[in-house]
Design an enzyme around this catalytic site. Structure first.
Site, PDB file in Angstrom:
ATOM      1  N   PRO A  90       0.793  -1.247   0.000  1.00 27.94           N
ATOM      2  CA  PRO A  90       0.000   0.000   0.000  1.00 27.94           C
ATOM      3  C   PRO A  90       0.819   1.287   0.000  1.00 27.94           C
ATOM      4  O   PRO A  90       0.806   2.059   0.967  1.00 27.94           O
ATOM      5  CB  PRO A  90      -0.812  -0.132   1.289  1.00 27.94           C
ATOM      6  CG  PRO A  90       0.062  -0.922   2.198  1.00 27.94           C
ATOM      7  CD  PRO A  90       0.792  -1.905   1.322  1.00 27.94           C
ATOM      8  N   CYS A  91       1.496   1.553  -1.109  1.00 32.51           N
ATOM      9  CA  CYS A  91       2.256   2.797  -1.213  1.00 32.51           C
ATOM     10  C   CYS A  91       1.344   4.018  -1.219  1.00 32.51           C
ATOM     11  O   CYS A  91       1.792   5.138  -0.948  1.00 32.51           O
ATOM     12  CB  CYS A  91       3.148   2.772  -2.450  1.00 32.51           C
ATOM     13  SG  CYS A  91       2.271   2.527  -4.011  1.00 32.51           S
TER      14      CYS A  91
END
Length: 291
Positions: free
Chosen positions: A245-246
């Site tokens: 989850p950047c």
């Protein structure tokens, strides 16, 4: 969900966020996205699990400053609050496996990568899988399929590539389930990166849905507080959108910052997660204040 539906949702959320102080009506937002109020209400509620009115009541959930102030994930203590199994997405547990240095040098030699395009709540995406798990996920509205494939092939230059939507369909259903699974489903992700990149991507998995972290947080969590710029580069090089989850990384100033698959999508993804995972209490509080 068709990509046209996602485009309308994106327009609606950006409009609601930009005009929150004006308290736009359902008719206003529906007109902005080119739908009747009835159809827009159904579309938005199906996507968000919450009505447009309730979303407006809790619109600050997508504010970067409020996310940092109230939903800030402290990575150093994440394991103490039940995240020892890794990052969560929906009811999925994501396990990251990195290639060994020897495998890294081989560039994917011996791997067969199957890929296909599938719909998602955030637009169409290219999913790539191999016998060891998911090895790529790219959103397409800001990155054409051809460019996504070029990027994927560059990541695994010696792998054998096969287009097979049938092979990736089961994985797409696990990532974006049509209905919540009864039990958490382990999901394996295979990445090819430098030791530093892998360390950063592992840190990203400790940011739970509905929460965010800053680049400085991640640098500290990996024991390298002066590597903020390098952390930013590693975040930007993430090859598996959403699952790693950047999009949950913000600048410490409260600015959303760039996103490989479009800054608007990043905002919509954070809004969706905040609504799904953190809005229940907020909505209850808002409903007591806002008639």
């Amino acid at each position: 969900m068709a990509i046209s539906d996602y485009a309308r949702i994106e327009q609606a959320i950006l409009y609601l966020d930009a005009h929150a102080r004006e308290q736009p009506s359902l008719d206003d937002v529906a007109a902005h996205v080119g739908l009747s109020p009835f159809h827009f209400q159904r579309l938005f509620t199906r996507w968000a699990g919450i009505s447009p009115k309730r979303f407006l009541q809790v619109h600050t959930l997508v504010s970067a400053r409020r996310l940092l102030a109230e939903r800030h994930s402290v990575l150093d203590t994440s394991y103490a609050v039940g995240l020892s199994g890794g990052g969560r997405l929906h009811e999925l547990f994501v396990t990251l496996t990195a290639m060994t240095p020897g495998e890294f040098k081989l560039g994917g030699e011996g791997l067969t990568v199957r890929h296909g395009i599938h719909p998602s709540p955030f637009g169409d995406c290219l999913i790539a899988v191999c016998e060891r798990g998911i090895c790529g996920l790219h959103f397409l509205s800001d990155e054409p399929a051809e460019e996504a494939l070029v990027s994927l092939r560059a990541q695994w230059p010696r792998a054998t590539f096969m287009e097979s939507r049938e092979a990736t369909a089961a994985w797409a259903e696990r990532i974006f389930p049509s209905r919540p699974p009864r039990e958490p489903t382990p999901l394996s992700v295979l990445v090819k990166g430098t030791p530093f990149q892998v360390q950063v991507w592992q840190a990203l998995l400790r940011i739970s849905p509905g929460h965010v972290a800053t680049y400085e947080d991640i640098a500290r969590s990996i024991g390298n507080p002066n590597a903020v710029r390098a952390v930013g580069s590693a975040v930007g090089d993430n090859p598996v959108a959403l699952l790693i989850p950047c999009h949950r990384v913000l600048r410490k100033t409260g600015v959303f910052g760039d996103y490989r698959w479009g800054p608007a999508r990043k905002k919509v993804m954070l809004a969706w997660e905040s609504l799904r995972y953190g809005a229940e209490d907020e909505v209850g509080e808002a409903s007591r204040v806002v008639p």
